[in-house]
Design an enzyme around this catalytic site. Sequence first.
Site, short mmCIF file in Angstrom:
data_model
loop_
_atom_site.label_atom_id
_atom_site.label_comp_id
_atom_site.label_asym_id
_atom_site.label_seq_id
_atom_site.Cartn_x
_atom_site.Cartn_y
_atom_site.Cartn_z
N GLU A 232 -13.97 -27.77 -42.41
CA GLU A 232 -12.82 -27.93 -41.53
C GLU A 232 -11.76 -28.56 -42.42
OE1 GLU A 232 -9.88 -27.42 -39.29
OE2 GLU A 232 -11.74 -26.15 -38.77
N GLY B 202 -12.62 -28.17 -33.34
CA GLY B 202 -12.30 -27.78 -32.21
C GLY B 202 -11.29 -26.50 -32.23
N GLY B 203 -10.58 -26.21 -33.34
CA GLY B 203 -9.60 -25.28 -33.60
C GLY B 203 -8.58 -25.32 -32.56
N THR B 204 -7.86 -24.08 -32.49
CA THR B 204 -6.69 -24.06 -31.53
C THR B 204 -6.81 -24.59 -30.04
OG1 THR B 204 -5.70 -22.07 -32.88
CG2 THR B 204 -4.86 -22.55 -30.69
N CYS B 205 -8.10 -24.22 -29.65
CA CYS B 205 -8.18 -24.49 -28.15
C CYS B 205 -7.98 -26.06 -27.67
CB CYS B 205 -9.52 -23.93 -27.62
SG CYS B 205 -9.88 -24.30 -25.93
N HIS C 283 -14.16 -16.70 4.41
CA HIS C 283 -12.74 -16.90 4.85
C HIS C 283 -12.52 -18.16 4.89
CE1 HIS C 283 -9.17 -16.06 7.09
NE2 HIS C 283 -9.60 -16.98 7.64
#
Length: 454
Positions: A33, A38-41, A437
């Site tokens: 990395e 974790g990347g973009t998220c 409901h």
Amino acid sequence: MTEYDAIFIGAGQAGPFLAARMAADGQKVALIERKFLGGTCVNAGCMPTKTLVASAHAAAAARRAASFGVIFRGPIDVDMTVVKARAEKVTLDARKALTEWLGSFDSMSVIYGHALLEDQRTVVVNSEKLTAPRIFINVGARPTIPAFPGINEVDYFTSTSILQLCSVPEHLVVIGGSYIGLEFAQMYRRFGAKVTVIERGPRLLSREDDDVSCAVEEILRSEGVATHTSASGFSFRRDGDGVEVRFSKDTLVHGSHLLLAVGRTPNTDDLGLASAGVRIDDRGFIEVNDRLETSVAGIWALGDCNGRGAFTHTSYNDYEISAANLLDGDNRKLSDRIPAYALYIDPPLGRVGMTEDEARRSGKSILVSARPMSRVGRAVEKGETAGFMKLIADADTKQILGASVLGVGGDEVIHGIIDAKTAGIPFSDLKWAVPIHPTVSELFPTLIRDLRPM
């Protein structure tokens, strides 16, 4: 040269999970990395931005509290330093958890640095050579910066850099009327900024049906967000401490801050893909087949960089497909994935399957049903009646083709239809369900009974 069973380039929402599966099985893996796990998220996408959306929602709810009989004594202020710190904590906590988890595998090496493919089996990182029979690319994408005249002469934000903003802009100009741009537009309007959105297409959210686009625009306009569509001929220049945006010949908008939200570019231009023979398309996305294999045997592309999905959940599903095929003896295919996503304005838009326009163009005999949220009891009770629900189905096969839920809880409600489509359940089997409901989901049987040819 260090030998591994598998090398992973990029640590987004696909690669690390597959690397962990392999490491848990005793395989020797390297996870490379260049910046943050974790990347973009985790770092610049879902987690920090939706945390900001939550803060913006709290501000909006406080301002309308009096209509619910809740009275605040004094003005409603937004402390952006606290807002920013809260979003940063969510990111840092998630990043720390990933670091600890991935570091717990004895047979996994987490390496920080820029990876470069030397050939089909060799990766160079930090001047060291690694080799493996399997290489997985999960490098994600970054905000696109178009070559607009004057853009390099003005200050601007992207969806990544604006996360560092710790004050409320006087006037935020957003270039781009799609998902990212609209989320930031509403968010900063609720924080107290004047906001203008400028979109090149004839309407906001050009991928959605006209009725969805129009309803979203009305929601934003009702909160004071100004919009311009069919814009062309952009140019930019400094205007004191701010920026002047010129478009459509002589239309001018003056803003204190500028956000570019016009798409994303895959991070594939500096990986040495040509040296390995990996093919990319004309936009830079790595070409993959139904099993996420690239043009080179032994190399896979996962996540945003393959152009087959632009979301965290599609990236994670790439991991699931690869793990099933490589480790579980399964035969899962990318083409089996049902497209679904959400737009996180407030109220949110939940989407699955075909739009009504796509269904009409498919040549199928379609049925359509719609209901305004003003006729949904749950929405009335909560005082959130903007939007509508729409269902599209195939009259011949009785299969649900798609659905849009623009309204309170739309991002959660849509999962009932996602599940039905995944299971292949005909809508006739759902017509007599007895939902709880009061909920928004309870209207699906009513929508099904109201399906009509259009």
